[in-house]
Write a protein that holds these residues in place. Sequence first.
Motif, PDB file in Angstrom:
ATOM      1  N   SER A 157       0.836  -1.086   0.179  1.00 26.31           N
ATOM      2  CA  SER A 157       0.063  -0.013  -0.208  1.00 26.31           C
ATOM      3  C   SER A 157       0.644   1.358   0.001  1.00 26.31           C
ATOM      4  O   SER A 157       0.506   2.439  -0.408  1.00 26.31           O
ATOM      5  CB  SER A 157      -0.899  -0.065   1.376  1.00 26.31           C
ATOM      6  OG  SER A 157      -1.760  -1.154   1.161  1.00 26.31           O
ATOM      7  N   ILE A 158       1.973   1.217   0.758  1.00 26.14           N
ATOM      8  CA  ILE A 158       2.772   2.283   0.754  1.00 26.14           C
ATOM      9  C   ILE A 158       3.362   2.434  -0.745  1.00 26.14           C
ATOM     10  O   ILE A 158       3.530   3.925  -0.987  1.00 26.14           O
ATOM     11  CB  ILE A 158       4.070   2.187   1.777  1.00 26.14           C
ATOM     12  CG1 ILE A 158       3.222   2.126   3.111  1.00 26.14           C
ATOM     13  CG2 ILE A 158       5.087   3.139   1.714  1.00 26.14           C
ATOM     14  CD1 ILE A 158       4.359   1.874   4.418  1.00 26.14           C
ATOM     15  N   PHE A 159       3.962   1.664  -1.168  1.00 25.68           N
ATOM     16  CA  PHE A 159       4.542   1.581  -2.354  1.00 25.68           C
ATOM     17  C   PHE A 159       3.788   2.131  -3.446  1.00 25.68           C
ATOM     18  O   PHE A 159       3.850   3.222  -4.480  1.00 25.68           O
ATOM     19  CB  PHE A 159       5.089   0.352  -3.084  1.00 25.68           C
ATOM     20  CG  PHE A 159       5.635   0.441  -4.334  1.00 25.68           C
ATOM     21  CD1 PHE A 159       6.844   1.047  -4.675  1.00 25.68           C
ATOM     22  CD2 PHE A 159       5.306  -0.498  -5.425  1.00 25.68           C
ATOM     23  CE1 PHE A 159       7.363   0.841  -5.896  1.00 25.68           C
ATOM     24  CE2 PHE A 159       5.758  -0.469  -6.579  1.00 25.68           C
ATOM     25  CZ  PHE A 159       6.921   0.310  -6.832  1.00 25.68           C
ATOM     26  N   ILE A 160       2.527   1.694  -3.649  1.00 20.98           N
ATOM     27  CA  ILE A 160       1.454   2.258  -4.534  1.00 20.98           C
ATOM     28  C   ILE A 160       0.718   3.536  -4.184  1.00 20.98           C
ATOM     29  O   ILE A 160       0.661   4.367  -5.366  1.00 20.98           O
ATOM     30  CB  ILE A 160       0.104   1.192  -4.641  1.00 20.98           C
ATOM     31  CG1 ILE A 160       0.448  -0.254  -5.225  1.00 20.98           C
ATOM     32  CG2 ILE A 160      -1.156   1.831  -5.359  1.00 20.98           C
ATOM     33  CD1 ILE A 160      -0.728  -1.091  -5.315  1.00 20.98           C
ATOM     34  N   GLY A 161       0.976   3.749  -2.926  1.00 22.97           N
ATOM     35  CA  GLY A 161       0.674   5.181  -2.457  1.00 22.97           C
ATOM     36  C   GLY A 161       1.635   6.151  -3.127  1.00 22.97           C
ATOM     37  O   GLY A 161       1.126   7.394  -3.298  1.00 22.97           O
ATOM     38  N   MET A 162       2.500   5.833  -3.017  1.00 21.89           N
ATOM     39  CA  MET A 162       3.918   6.784  -3.582  1.00 21.89           C
ATOM     40  C   MET A 162       3.655   6.950  -4.868  1.00 21.89           C
ATOM     41  O   MET A 162       4.179   8.225  -5.527  1.00 21.89           O
ATOM     42  CB  MET A 162       5.279   6.233  -2.917  1.00 21.89           C
ATOM     43  CG  MET A 162       5.610   6.178  -1.429  1.00 21.89           C
ATOM     44  SD  MET A 162       7.114   5.388  -1.116  1.00 21.89           S
ATOM     45  CE  MET A 162       8.255   6.610  -1.593  1.00 21.89           C
ATOM     46  N   LEU A 163       3.617   6.048  -5.713  1.00 21.37           N
ATOM     47  CA  LEU A 163       3.538   6.031  -7.215  1.00 21.37           C
ATOM     48  C   LEU A 163       2.477   7.145  -7.577  1.00 21.37           C
ATOM     49  O   LEU A 163       2.411   7.866  -8.507  1.00 21.37           O
ATOM     50  CB  LEU A 163       3.192   4.756  -7.905  1.00 21.37           C
ATOM     51  CG  LEU A 163       4.541   3.950  -7.921  1.00 21.37           C
ATOM     52  CD1 LEU A 163       4.314   2.300  -8.267  1.00 21.37           C
ATOM     53  CD2 LEU A 163       5.518   4.374  -8.607  1.00 21.37           C
ATOM     54  N   LYS A 164       1.038   6.624  -6.756  1.00 20.48           N
ATOM     55  CA  LYS A 164      -0.031   7.532  -6.790  1.00 20.48           C
ATOM     56  C   LYS A 164       0.370   9.044  -6.712  1.00 20.48           C
ATOM     57  O   LYS A 164      -0.406  10.100  -7.041  1.00 20.48           O
ATOM     58  CB  LYS A 164      -1.119   7.070  -6.353  1.00 20.48           C
ATOM     59  CG  LYS A 164      -1.662   5.981  -6.857  1.00 20.48           C
ATOM     60  CD  LYS A 164      -2.865   5.180  -6.099  1.00 20.48           C
ATOM     61  CE  LYS A 164      -3.624   4.067  -6.968  1.00 20.48           C
ATOM     62  NZ  LYS A 164      -4.847   3.285  -6.225  1.00 20.48           N
ATOM     63  N   MET A 165       1.015   9.319  -5.407  1.00 21.85           N
ATOM     64  CA  MET A 165       1.350  10.703  -5.102  1.00 21.85           C
ATOM     65  C   MET A 165       2.098  11.473  -6.140  1.00 21.85           C
ATOM     66  O   MET A 165       1.506  12.668  -6.416  1.00 21.85           O
ATOM     67  CB  MET A 165       2.230  10.618  -3.771  1.00 21.85           C
ATOM     68  CG  MET A 165       3.056  11.704  -3.495  1.00 21.85           C
ATOM     69  SD  MET A 165       4.164  11.518  -2.301  1.00 21.85           S
ATOM     70  CE  MET A 165       5.497  10.932  -3.177  1.00 21.85           C
ATOM     71  N   ILE A 166       2.818  10.783  -7.082  1.00 23.58           N
ATOM     72  CA  ILE A 166       3.441  11.689  -8.055  1.00 23.58           C
ATOM     73  C   ILE A 166       2.878  11.454  -9.422  1.00 23.58           C
ATOM     74  O   ILE A 166       3.234  12.217 -10.094  1.00 23.58           O
ATOM     75  CB  ILE A 166       5.012  10.800  -8.126  1.00 23.58           C
ATOM     76  CG1 ILE A 166       6.172  11.884  -8.800  1.00 23.58           C
ATOM     77  CG2 ILE A 166       4.702   9.493  -9.069  1.00 23.58           C
ATOM     78  CD1 ILE A 166       6.682  12.608  -7.986  1.00 23.58           C
ATOM     79  N   LEU A 167       1.654  10.572  -9.313  1.00 22.58           N
ATOM     80  CA  LEU A 167       0.988  10.441 -10.717  1.00 22.58           C
ATOM     81  C   LEU A 167       0.788  11.812 -11.528  1.00 22.58           C
ATOM     82  O   LEU A 167       0.594  12.056 -12.539  1.00 22.58           O
ATOM     83  CB  LEU A 167       0.085   9.174 -10.422  1.00 22.58           C
ATOM     84  CG  LEU A 167      -0.565   9.050 -11.951  1.00 22.58           C
ATOM     85  CD1 LEU A 167       0.228   8.453 -13.011  1.00 22.58           C
ATOM     86  CD2 LEU A 167      -1.740   8.158 -11.437  1.00 22.58           C
TER      87      LEU A 167
END
Length: 412
Positions: free
Chosen positions: A44-54
């Motif tokens: 969840s943290i990894f996907i959250g970081m990707l979505k943060m920058i998206l």
Amino acid sequence: MPSLNRQILIAACLGVLIGWGLGFLPAEQGVRSGVLYASTLIGSIFIGMLKMILVPLIFTSIVVGVANLQAHHQVNRVWITTLVYFVITASLAMLVALIAANIFKPGADLPITLFADAMDAFEARQLTMPEFFLHFFANLFQNPFAAFANGSILAIVVFALFIGIALVAGGERYSGILTLMQEFLELLMQVINWIMRLAPLGILALLIRLVAEQDVSLLVTMLGFIVLVFATTLLHGVVILPGILFAVTGKSPLWFWRGSREALITAFATSSSAATLPISLRCAEHNLGVRRSIAGFVLPLGATMNMDGTALYEAAAALFVANLVGIELSFAQQMVVFFTAMIASTGAPGIPSAGMVTMVMVLQAVGLPAEAIAILLPIDRLLDTVRTAVNVEGDIVGSLVVDKLVHRGEES
């Protein structure tokens, strides 16, 4: 220390093996629940970081890409080449699915009574074709702040296109804004490099959970359909897309897979073309040498509109459901499935619960029961892995093809 590319590959293999091993442990086993909790948290943290920058990445890359293309009078050539590529590859994907489904007839040997309870308990969200287009076009133009807050990718793409064109139209007057955007894009790429250091751990966690939580008995029951979807999707991803790449650019599939491996494995683990976009851009520009103006235009657009794997899956699923309920679709009806799946896969991002809604629309187009989508839901997450990887592969191949064809046009 292995390269990041190799670390990601090792992490993916370990994730599958650990998830497979956890599948043998009882659900109440403390080790199993502890590992799954940790995997869920890290993933969840990894996907959250990707979505943060998206969202900032999509907006900035398209603004800069369009501004640079407009300044060099290339934008029309890029637009046309990109859209033609999207249509051709999606059409080839669906043709593969329809031909294979007609030959092997998945679902013909399964009694519909096996899935009666699931179909009765599931209420499909209905959406007619006029309603679909209304949703699609209404979602193209939104308050940009609302689009940024809600992650409405298609609306962000449209707004960024307008801003990019306006920067060129303003000329020197807006040169400071364009310079700021270019520097902000560089800043975002630096943040992506930091996020990528966590990619092996994130992918390991996501794949552990994915493999461990599969219902083996259900997979065995629907094995024929699952194998068909995997085989046809891999045929498109391993033969057709690399074939197009080689025919246009002369680049070998091995060269491409080495350069895009980070993005493909991330797409497989996350099942999200959008979440993978930051890594796709990094691979296209840094590993494969696509010009930033081309990659920044083609890849965000592809993550929204170019869904070869999804179109292939929806076409195959429609014939699977038809076989299951004992309905033989005529050639004309299969052409309706072809065009509906193409439209649905292109417009999906503008609609909440996109995958379910568009799949229902494809079934309805030829009179199949919408409730049959309940049969597909339990295996959808597994099938989504490989089709998302092919979606992302199609986008990256598209950026290389467009870059080559536009460059060739400049030279002639």
